[in-house]
Design a protein around this motif. Structure first.
Motif, PDB file in Angstrom:
ATOM      1  N   TYR A 274       3.293  15.822   0.608  1.00  0.00           N
ATOM      2  CA  TYR A 274       3.860  14.518   0.243  1.00  0.00           C
ATOM      3  C   TYR A 274       3.279  13.387   1.071  1.00  0.00           C
ATOM      4  CZ  TYR A 274       7.166  14.219   4.217  1.00  0.00           C
ATOM      5  OH  TYR A 274       7.731  14.099   5.459  1.00  0.00           O
ATOM      6  N   GLN A 275       2.858  13.669   2.319  1.00  0.00           N
ATOM      7  CA  GLN A 275       2.248  12.626   3.144  1.00  0.00           C
ATOM      8  C   GLN A 275       0.933  12.139   2.530  1.00  0.00           C
ATOM      9  OE1 GLN A 275       3.341  15.633   4.249  1.00  0.00           O
ATOM     10  NE2 GLN A 275       4.097  15.528   6.354  1.00  0.00           N
TER      11      GLN A 275
ATOM     12  N   ASN B 256       1.684   9.948  -0.426  1.00  0.00           N
ATOM     13  CA  ASN B 256       2.115   8.611  -0.017  1.00  0.00           C
ATOM     14  C   ASN B 256       0.952   7.769   0.489  1.00  0.00           C
ATOM     15  OD1 ASN B 256       4.817   8.788  -0.699  1.00  0.00           O
ATOM     16  ND2 ASN B 256       5.416   9.667   1.257  1.00  0.00           N
TER      17      ASN B 256
ATOM     18  N   THR C 146      -0.846   6.617  -2.525  1.00  0.00           N
ATOM     19  CA  THR C 146      -0.029   5.648  -3.264  1.00  0.00           C
ATOM     20  C   THR C 146      -0.088   4.282  -2.607  1.00  0.00           C
ATOM     21  OG1 THR C 146       1.485   7.388  -4.019  1.00  0.00           O
ATOM     22  CG2 THR C 146       2.310   5.116  -4.055  1.00  0.00           C
ATOM     23  N   ILE C 147       0.037   4.238  -1.282  1.00  0.00           N
ATOM     24  CA  ILE C 147       0.000   2.959  -0.572  1.00  0.00           C
ATOM     25  C   ILE C 147      -1.378   2.322  -0.685  1.00  0.00           C
ATOM     26  CG2 ILE C 147       0.172   1.884   1.712  1.00  0.00           C
ATOM     27  CD1 ILE C 147       2.427   3.961   2.277  1.00  0.00           C
TER      28      ILE C 147
ATOM     29  N   SER D  42      -2.722   5.029   5.854  1.00  0.00           N
ATOM     30  CA  SER D  42      -3.330   4.357   4.712  1.00  0.00           C
ATOM     31  C   SER D  42      -4.669   3.746   5.127  1.00  0.00           C
ATOM     32  CB  SER D  42      -2.408   3.252   4.188  1.00  0.00           C
ATOM     33  OG  SER D  42      -3.118   2.375   3.336  1.00  0.00           O
TER      34      SER D  42
ATOM     35  N   SER E 174       9.250   2.179   7.126  1.00  0.00           N
ATOM     36  CA  SER E 174       8.247   3.147   6.677  1.00  0.00           C
ATOM     37  C   SER E 174       8.746   4.584   6.793  1.00  0.00           C
ATOM     38  CB  SER E 174       6.945   3.004   7.472  1.00  0.00           C
ATOM     39  OG  SER E 174       7.187   3.112   8.851  1.00  0.00           O
TER      40      SER E 174
ATOM     41  N   TYR F 107       9.426   7.174   3.940  1.00  0.00           N
ATOM     42  CA  TYR F 107       8.395   8.042   3.365  1.00  0.00           C
ATOM     43  C   TYR F 107       8.284   9.363   4.136  1.00  0.00           C
ATOM     44  CZ  TYR F 107       7.165   3.658   1.123  1.00  0.00           C
ATOM     45  OH  TYR F 107       7.204   2.488   0.412  1.00  0.00           O
TER      46      TYR F 107
ATOM     47  N   GLY G  31       5.768   6.606  -4.910  1.00  0.00           N
ATOM     48  CA  GLY G  31       5.414   7.593  -3.910  1.00  0.00           C
ATOM     49  C   GLY G  31       6.512   8.632  -3.770  1.00  0.00           C
ATOM     50  N   VAL G  32       6.609   9.241  -2.596  1.00  0.00           N
ATOM     51  CA  VAL G  32       7.648  10.230  -2.321  1.00  0.00           C
ATOM     52  C   VAL G  32       8.520   9.674  -1.200  1.00  0.00           C
ATOM     53  CG1 VAL G  32       8.153  12.619  -1.690  1.00  0.00           C
ATOM     54  CG2 VAL G  32       6.056  12.078  -2.953  1.00  0.00           C
ATOM     55  N   GLN G  33       9.750   9.297  -1.558  1.00  0.00           N
ATOM     56  CA  GLN G  33      10.639   8.645  -0.606  1.00  0.00           C
ATOM     57  C   GLN G  33      11.895   9.481  -0.359  1.00  0.00           C
ATOM     58  OE1 GLN G  33      11.347   4.426  -1.012  1.00  0.00           O
ATOM     59  NE2 GLN G  33       9.556   4.158  -2.329  1.00  0.00           N
TER      60      GLN G  33
END
Length: 249
Positions: free
Chosen positions: A3-4, A7, A10-11, A88, A132, A135, A199-201
Motif C-alpha cells: 500500500y505504501q 500511495n 498516487t501522490i 513521493s 500524512s 496513509y 490512494g490507500v487511507q
C-alpha cells in the motif's frame, strides 16, 4: 505493490495534476519569509502559530512526509538547517527545484516513514509533520521514531485528520462506514477509495494520535482544530483536522 508503493504513485499522479499540496512556493514568498513575513500550515486552512516554532535560525528541522516545496523553503529562509523525507518522487522534485532556485542547501531523503527513519538518535531540534499519517496503517511506531531522532527538548509539530472524515459518504451527509476505516481489512472501504482515487487511507483514533504521542514519551503543549476548507462538514463548521505541538522532555 504494497500500500505504501500505491500511495507514493498516487501522490505523484496528484502532483502532476496540480495537487494544491504539491505546488512549490514562489520566489516572492521565499523573499518575504527572509523578511519574517511568512506562514505555514499543517492542516487545510489554519496557519501554525509562530510561537510553536520559536527562533529557527541554526535549528535542525526534519520535514517528515513534508515534500512539495512549501514548508521547507520557508524554514530555510528563516535560517534553519533542513532535511526533508518523503516517498513521493514528485514532491521531492519540488524541494530540489526551490532549493536550486533560491540557492540554499537541503538534505533530501526518499524513504518510507513506516520504516525505521534513516537518521541518528537525537539528530533534530524540530520535526514538522503535516497531515500524512492517514496513509499509514499503524501510527504508533512513527511517534516512537520521532521521539528517537529528536534531541532532548526537541519539538514535534504534527497535523492529523479526524476519523469522522472516514465515517461519512462522499457528500458528507450520511454515516456509512464502521470504524476503524482500514481498506486492507474491508473490501468495501477499498472500493470506496478506488472510486475516489484517494490512494490507500486509514482512520486513526485520538487514542492512536494523541495517546500514541504520550505513550512514546512526548508532553503535549498545544493543540488546535481545523476544517477541511471545503465540503458540507466545512460549511457546517465541523472540525475534521487538528494539529498538536509536543515536546521531548
Amino acid at each position: 505493490m504494497n500500500y505504501q508503493e500505491i500511495n507514493a504513485q498516487t501522490i505523484d499522479k496528484w502532483v502532476q495534476a496540480g495537487w494544491q499540496w504539491g505546488i512549490p512556493i514562489s520566489h516572492e514568498q521565499f523573499e518575504a519569509a527572509r523578511h519574517d513575513q511568512w506562514d505555514v500550515v499543517l492542516t487545510p486552512t489554519r496557519p501554525v502559530p509562530h510561537e510553536w516554532f520559536g527562533d529557527l535560525k541554526g535549528k535542525k528541522i526534519l520535514g517528515l512526509a513534508s515534500g512539495g516545496g512549501q514548508q521547507m523553503p520557508i524554514f530555510a529562509a528563516l535560517g534553519a538547517d533542513c532535511t526533508v523525507l518523503d516517498y513521493s518522487s514528485k514532491q521531492l522534485e519540488s524541494e530540489r527545484l526551490v532549493a536550486k532556485r533560491e540557492g540554499y542547501p537541503i538534505r533530501i531523503v526518499c524513504a518510507d516513514m513506516t520504516k525505521r527513519l534513516p537518521f541518528e538518535a537525537e539528530e533534530f531540534d524540530l520535526i514538522f509533520h503535516p497531515v500524512s499519517n492517514c496513509y499509514v496503517e499503524d501510527v504508533k511506531p512513527i511517534w516512537k521514531e520521532c521521539w528517537r531522532v529528536l534531541k532532548k527538548g526537541g519539538v514535534l509539530i504534527a497535523g492529523m485528520n479526524h476519523p469522522l472524515i472516514y465515517m461519512v459518504d462522499e457528500e458528507e451527509k450520511m454515516i456509512i462506514n464502521p470504524m476503524p476505516f482500514n481498506p486492507l481489512k474491508n473490501k468495501k472501504q477499498m472500493e470506496q477509495l478506488q472510486r475516489e482515487d484517494a490512494g490507500v487511507q486509514f482512520s486513526h483514533s485520538l487514542e492512536e494520535q494523541i495517546g500514541g504521542q504520550l505513550e512514546a514519551g512526548f508532553k503535549l503543549t498545544a493543540l488546535y482544530e481545523d476544517t477541511a476548507g471545503a465540503g458540507r462538514l466545512h460549511e457546517l463548521n465541523i472540525p475534521t483536522f487538528f494539529a498538536t505541538r509536543s515536546v521531548k522532555e
